[in-house]
Design an enzyme around this catalytic site. Structure first.
Site, short mmCIF file in Angstrom:
data_model
loop_
_atom_site.label_atom_id
_atom_site.label_comp_id
_atom_site.label_asym_id
_atom_site.label_seq_id
_atom_site.Cartn_x
_atom_site.Cartn_y
_atom_site.Cartn_z
N HIS A 1 0.86 -1.18 0.00
CA HIS A 1 0.00 0.00 0.00
C HIS A 1 0.90 1.23 0.00
O HIS A 1 1.73 1.40 0.90
CB HIS A 1 -0.92 -0.02 1.23
CG HIS A 1 -1.92 -1.14 1.18
ND1 HIS A 1 -2.26 -1.87 2.28
CD2 HIS A 1 -2.64 -1.63 0.14
CE1 HIS A 1 -3.18 -2.78 1.93
NE2 HIS A 1 -3.42 -2.65 0.64
N GLU B 1 2.39 -5.51 10.29
CA GLU B 1 1.93 -4.13 10.45
C GLU B 1 2.95 -3.47 11.36
O GLU B 1 3.10 -3.86 12.52
CB GLU B 1 0.54 -4.11 11.09
CG GLU B 1 -0.52 -4.86 10.30
CD GLU B 1 -1.02 -4.10 9.08
OE1 GLU B 1 -0.69 -2.90 8.94
OE2 GLU B 1 -1.73 -4.70 8.26
#
Ligand SMILES: *[C@@H]1O[C@H](CO)[C@@H](O)[C@H](O)[C@H]1NC(C)=O
Ligand SMILES: *[C@@H]1O[C@H](CO)[C@@H](O)[C@H](O)[C@H]1NC(C)=O
Ligand SMILES: *[C@@H]1O[C@H](CO)[C@@H](O)[C@H](O)[C@H]1NC(C)=O
Ligand SMILES: *[C@@H]1O[C@H](CO)[C@@H](O)[C@H](O)[C@H]1NC(C)=O
Length: 366
Positions: free
Chosen positions: A2, A200
């Site tokens: 992303h 993450e």
């Protein structure tokens, strides 16, 4: 993966620098690089990154590629038909995965602090009704995720971005956190024969540049220890009567059936990530009697080599196997239903002894 989740890009550049400057000075890194092929892709979505005009901690349109697609929803999905049209970035990564023999990988993101593992999607057979979508290699995935979270400066504390407890030990099953379709980690595990987890790495998706050095310090040990895990388990070669490698032979551990059975590469090599314990490894050349061997797998990650176990098929000679074996792609259903898992759910569990991209770090054995 992303474009607006930027910490991973920088970390991987630091990682490359650290690996090449430590070689021949640091004995551990020297041994790691002598025995491991490491592939690094610092970004899968350069257009998304460029589209972010002002750095921001929160979600932005930089998540998507130029065509407005979310690349982590863009892969073929084992559990349902994915309607998204495959993007050039996704296709390039799929080609790369098909072309290499990746064994272990990590997919770097931002927006939380947690190590998430497959499956992201699921059905009643994998446990979705209980809110946890479990693969047959769940124990290995939990170990991989904990390897990262405990070697990271703070991930193992399991705090959410509001500083309240959120993820026990800093890990989560992907589906338990939130279900998603077309993710890369499920694709890699099912079609790529590669164990991938999703990392993450920062609550703030696009933090100020002056925090990047600290992110590197927080993640450095975790990245190295994670890469070492590619040497878990067992590996070897499957050969014919004359010692020629047999490609596309199925090699699986009993009780752990993969949706698409894992197969040897063009060099007849297989790799199975398994925790220390006793396993039955079944090698099959279609049309011939399987060879089953019992192996005692030690923790070999410190030695930078998985246990070696070769298989030799005395009835097979190469021209036969070359023409008659189906290719990996042809033999693997595009949308497997995952029904067979039910048959294996009662199978004996091996005894663990220890217990112990995008951005992508993709790692394979030599
Ligand atoms: C790494 O490989 C190089 C080149 O083969 C060799 O000279 C060196 O001794 C190896 N180092 C270690 C620590 O294995
Ligand atoms: C995909 O398309 C099928 C058939 O057109 C439809 O039934 C299904 O709901 C769609 N799935 C998603 C996630 O959009
Ligand atoms: C495919 O793999 C071969 C051998 O590792 C390599 O030389 C080639 O560049 C790769 N091609 C692609 C498109 O990744
Ligand atoms: C070994 O694997 C093959 C192919 O997956 C299967 O047909 C066979 O029953 C297995 N054999 C044993 C002893 O588990």
């Amino acid at each position: 993966m992303h474009g607006d989740e930027t910490v991973g890009r920088e970390l991987l550049l630091h990682l490359i620098d650290f690996l090449v400057t430590s070689y021949s000075h640091d004995p551990v890194i020297t041994q790691l690089l002598n025995n491991t092929r490491i592939h690094v892709m610092p970004t899968m979505n350069p257009d998304g990154f460029e589209a972010v005009k002002t750095p921001d901690c929160y979600y932005s349109h930089g998540r998507y590629n130029k065509n407005g697609e979310d690349l982590n929803r863009n892969f073929p999905d084992a559990f349902e038909h994915n309607n998204a049209s495959i993007q050039p970035e996704t296709q390039a990564v799929m080609n790369w995965i098909k072309n290499e023999t990746f064994v272990l990988s990590a997919n770097l993101h931002g927006g939380a602090l947690v190590a998430s593992y497959t499956f992201d999607n699921g059905n009643s057979v994998t446990g979705s009704l209980q809110g946890y979508s479990k693969s047959p290699d769940d124990d290995v995935f939990i170990h991989l995720a904990k390897t990262y979270s405990y070697n990271h400066a703070s991930m193992h504390k399991g705090l959410g971005c509001d500083n309240r407890p959120m993820f026990s030990e800093g890990i989560t099953n992907g589906y338990s956190w939130y279900q998603l379709e077309g993710g890369m980690q499920d694709y890699n595990y099912i079609w790529g024969q590669c164990f991938e987890i999703t990392l993450e790495l920062s609550c703030c998706k696009y933090p100020p540049a002056d925090q990047l050095e600290q992110f590197w310090r927080d993640n450095k040990v975790a990245l190295i220890e994670y890469i070492k895990q590619v040497h878990l388990g067992v590996k070897g070669r499957v050969t014919d009567r004359n010692g020629n490698p047999i490609p596309n032979a199925i090699v699986e551990a009993k009780g752990r059936p993969h949706v698409c059975p894992y197969r040897t590469n063009q060099h007849g090599e297989y790799f199975l990530l398994l925790l220390p314990g006793t396993y039955e490894i079944n090698a099959t050349v279609p049309g011939f009697k399987s060879i089953v061997k019992t192996v005692e797998i030690p923790d070999n990650t410190g030695k930078f080599s998985a246990l070696k176990q070769d298989f030799s098929f005395s009835e097979v000679s190469l021209p036969f196997s070359e023409v008659s074996l189906p290719s990996i792609v042809a033999s693997c259903p595009k949308t497997p239903l995952y029904k067979e898992l039910e048959l294996f759910s009662a199978a004996a569990k091996p005894i663990p002894h220890v217990l112990a991209l995008i951005t992508v770090v993709l790692v394979i054995f030599k």
